[in-house]
Design an enzyme around this catalytic site. Structure first.
Site, PDB file in Angstrom:
ATOM      1  N   MET A  82      -3.744   0.009   3.662  1.00 15.27           N
ATOM      2  CA  MET A  82      -4.440   1.325   3.565  1.00 15.27           C
ATOM      3  C   MET A  82      -3.217   2.303   4.522  1.00 15.27           C
ATOM      4  O   MET A  82      -3.155   2.060   5.682  1.00 15.27           O
ATOM      5  CB  MET A  82      -5.527   1.618   3.953  1.00 15.27           C
ATOM      6  CG  MET A  82      -6.732   0.854   3.207  1.00 15.27           C
ATOM      7  SD  MET A  82      -8.408   1.236   3.739  1.00 15.27           S
ATOM      8  CE  MET A  82      -8.424  -0.266   5.121  1.00 15.27           C
ATOM      9  N   ALA A  83      -2.755   3.182   3.731  1.00 14.71           N
ATOM     10  CA  ALA A  83      -1.696   4.103   4.504  1.00 14.71           C
ATOM     11  C   ALA A  83      -2.426   5.053   5.526  1.00 14.71           C
ATOM     12  O   ALA A  83      -3.511   5.410   5.010  1.00 14.71           O
ATOM     13  CB  ALA A  83      -0.842   4.824   3.484  1.00 14.71           C
ATOM     14  N   GLN A 143       3.824  -4.997   2.942  1.00 15.79           N
ATOM     15  CA  GLN A 143       3.777  -4.499   1.487  1.00 15.79           C
ATOM     16  C   GLN A 143       5.042  -3.326   1.404  1.00 15.79           C
ATOM     17  O   GLN A 143       4.976  -2.312   2.280  1.00 15.79           O
ATOM     18  CB  GLN A 143       2.457  -3.712   1.070  1.00 15.79           C
ATOM     19  CG  GLN A 143       2.409  -3.523  -0.227  1.00 15.79           C
ATOM     20  CD  GLN A 143       1.177  -2.597  -0.524  1.00 15.79           C
ATOM     21  OE1 GLN A 143       1.023  -1.558  -0.170  1.00 15.79           O
ATOM     22  NE2 GLN A 143       0.266  -3.414  -1.252  1.00 15.79           N
ATOM     23  N   CYS A 147      -0.892   1.810  -6.033  1.00 17.10           N
ATOM     24  CA  CYS A 147      -0.965   3.424  -5.450  1.00 17.10           C
ATOM     25  C   CYS A 147      -1.341   4.468  -6.333  1.00 17.10           C
ATOM     26  O   CYS A 147      -0.651   4.589  -7.307  1.00 17.10           O
ATOM     27  CB  CYS A 147      -0.014   3.444  -4.416  1.00 17.10           C
ATOM     28  SG  CYS A 147      -0.203   5.216  -3.632  1.00 17.10           S
ATOM     29  N   LYS A 205      -0.202  -6.231  -5.852  1.00 18.96           N
ATOM     30  CA  LYS A 205      -1.367  -5.622  -5.944  1.00 18.96           C
ATOM     31  C   LYS A 205      -1.193  -4.474  -6.979  1.00 18.96           C
ATOM     32  O   LYS A 205      -0.552  -3.973  -6.902  1.00 18.96           O
ATOM     33  CB  LYS A 205      -1.692  -4.768  -4.539  1.00 18.96           C
ATOM     34  CG  LYS A 205      -3.253  -3.977  -4.753  1.00 18.96           C
ATOM     35  CD  LYS A 205      -3.400  -3.755  -3.110  1.00 18.96           C
ATOM     36  CE  LYS A 205      -4.882  -3.437  -3.043  1.00 18.96           C
ATOM     37  NZ  LYS A 205      -5.515  -2.381  -3.753  1.00 18.96           N
ATOM     38  N   HIS A 230      -7.455  -4.286  -8.049  1.00 15.68           N
ATOM     39  CA  HIS A 230      -8.619  -3.255  -7.661  1.00 15.68           C
ATOM     40  C   HIS A 230      -9.168  -2.778  -9.083  1.00 15.68           C
ATOM     41  O   HIS A 230      -8.463  -2.558 -10.113  1.00 15.68           O
ATOM     42  CB  HIS A 230      -7.831  -2.040  -7.073  1.00 15.68           C
ATOM     43  CG  HIS A 230      -8.809  -0.812  -6.364  1.00 15.68           C
ATOM     44  ND1 HIS A 230      -9.029  -0.211  -5.508  1.00 15.68           N
ATOM     45  CD2 HIS A 230      -9.863  -0.218  -7.185  1.00 15.68           C
ATOM     46  CE1 HIS A 230      -9.940   0.310  -5.359  1.00 15.68           C
ATOM     47  NE2 HIS A 230     -10.582   0.517  -6.605  1.00 15.68           N
ATOM     48  N   ASN A 256     -10.981  -6.703  -5.594  1.00 14.86           N
ATOM     49  CA  ASN A 256     -10.965  -5.533  -4.653  1.00 14.86           C
ATOM     50  C   ASN A 256     -11.647  -4.183  -5.433  1.00 14.86           C
ATOM     51  O   ASN A 256     -11.612  -3.954  -6.399  1.00 14.86           O
ATOM     52  CB  ASN A 256      -9.472  -5.128  -4.337  1.00 14.86           C
ATOM     53  CG  ASN A 256      -9.466  -3.833  -3.491  1.00 14.86           C
ATOM     54  OD1 ASN A 256      -8.313  -3.046  -3.699  1.00 14.86           O
ATOM     55  ND2 ASN A 256     -10.359  -3.560  -2.439  1.00 14.86           N
ATOM     56  N   ARG A 299     -11.833   0.503   2.206  1.00  9.89           N
ATOM     57  CA  ARG A 299     -12.423   1.581   2.822  1.00  9.89           C
ATOM     58  C   ARG A 299     -13.636   1.039   3.592  1.00  9.89           C
ATOM     59  O   ARG A 299     -14.066   1.613   4.764  1.00  9.89           O
ATOM     60  CB  ARG A 299     -12.862   2.750   1.912  1.00  9.89           C
ATOM     61  CG  ARG A 299     -11.797   3.096   1.250  1.00  9.89           C
ATOM     62  CD  ARG A 299     -12.343   4.203   0.270  1.00  9.89           C
ATOM     63  NE  ARG A 299     -12.728   3.623  -1.181  1.00  9.89           N
ATOM     64  CZ  ARG A 299     -13.703   4.057  -1.758  1.00  9.89           C
ATOM     65  NH1 ARG A 299     -14.011   5.267  -1.896  1.00  9.89           N
ATOM     66  NH2 ARG A 299     -13.853   3.316  -3.087  1.00  9.89           N
TER      67      ARG A 299
END
Length: 318
Positions: free
Chosen positions: A18-19, A71, A101, A140, A170, A201, A226
């Site tokens: 997570m950025a 990553q 992303c 991912k 995801h 995810n 999150r």
């Protein structure tokens, strides 16, 4: 355990990249709580190619956070594979390529989830990077780009054919961002489509949810994003629940405060007091969500300028 190429994870519960969140200090906290694998913030392959100074900070890795996945994101096979080879000596165990992303500026450049629309390019990126490295390469992805392009199983097969060691899925499209409900059924379909490990995810907010995802989809691992923000204890709960069927007590206010103070100290060690105090503002909001008086605390924290002021406020309110 979960085997990804040559890397063995003791537990199949993984901290998602997570950025702005999964920097070194936060990863260390999650490692202490039992995360099976830690994923670093995504790093631009192009920025590394051009020796961007700020990007180099993102490469910081500590010996106590093994195993860790680094990553990269980009859309140029030559650049990604070249940069991956150049940094292979760093102490990460797995190289991951971001193809999920949803951020507009990333997608606009044909990177991140935009790659879901280009299977041939996906193959080129993964195959070249696999050939360049001795370490496992994972990817991912998302459910698809939009409702007209739901192709996660197809992309997963391409990744496997290209030599990818695992794929994380995801269960939302790029157009969904993080809204709506994650589609766990697509994770099941990906698992049925490939023989490499599949990591699920999306919408896993508790240990019970993680086990439920594994049962419903057959996925080999579960990635937590999150739900780990302000909650590194979730990995302790995941580990305990999977092993004993019981969930440890949630942390007390004092334990939450102590964790925030430790987080602050780790941030200061890496980034200095000025940046650490400002970055802690968002973390405090996550750590204290749902606690009595948390909205007032968040407002006050946003005006703190020093470690002493932040510490004093936390002791006063918690």
């Amino acid at each position: 355990m979960l085997q990804i190429g040559t890397v063995t994870l003791k537990h199949p519960y993984i901290l998602a990249p997570m950025a702005g969140v999964t920097d070194l200090p936060f990863r260390l906290l999650c490692a202490e709580q039992g995360a099976g694998l830690l994923c670093m913030e995504m790093i631009s392959a192009k920025a590394l190619k051009y020796k961007n100074a700020n990007t180099r900070l993102l490469l910081s890795i500590h010996e106590k956070e093994r195993p860790v996945s680094l990553q990269l994101f980009g859309s140029e096979p030559d650049t990604i594979s070249m940069v991956a080879k150049e940094i292979e000596e760093l102490p990460f165990q797995i190289l991951d390529i971001n193809m999920g992303c949803p951020v507009p500026k990333i997608v606009k450049n044909g990177e991140g989830s935009a790659l879901m629309k280009q299977p041939k390019l996906v193959y080129q990126i993964v195959s070249q990077t696999v050939r360049a490295l001795k370490k496992p390469v994972t990817v991912k992805i998302r459910k698809g780009f939009d409702e007209d392009c739901i192709n996660a199983p197809e992309i997963a097969r391409v990744i496997e054919e290209a030599g990818g060691a695992a794929v994380a899925v995801h269960g939302r499209t790029r157009e969904q961002y993080y809204s709506g409900k994650a589609d766990w059924d697509i994770i099941r379909k990906v698992k049925e489509a490939v023989s490499i490990p599949v990591i699920g995810n999306g919408d896993v907010t508790s240990a019970e949810k993680a086990v439920q995802m594994q049962k419903e989809t057959g996925c080999d691992g579960v990635m937590i994003g999150r739900a780990a923000q302000g909650n590194p204890w979730i990995f302790r709960e995941l580990k305990a629940y999977s092993e004993t069927g019981r969930i440890p007590d949630r942390p007390t206010k004092c334990q939450i405060r102590d964790m925030m103070l430790r987080h602050m100290e780790l941030l200061m060690e890496q980034k200095g007091e000025y940046l650490a105090v400002r970055e802690m503002r968002k973390h405090v909001a996550w750590y204290t969500k749902g606690l009595e008086g948390s909205s007032k605390l968040r407002d006050e924290i946003n005006h703190t300028e020093s470690r002493e002021a932040l510490e004093e406020l936390l002791y006063k309110r918690l």
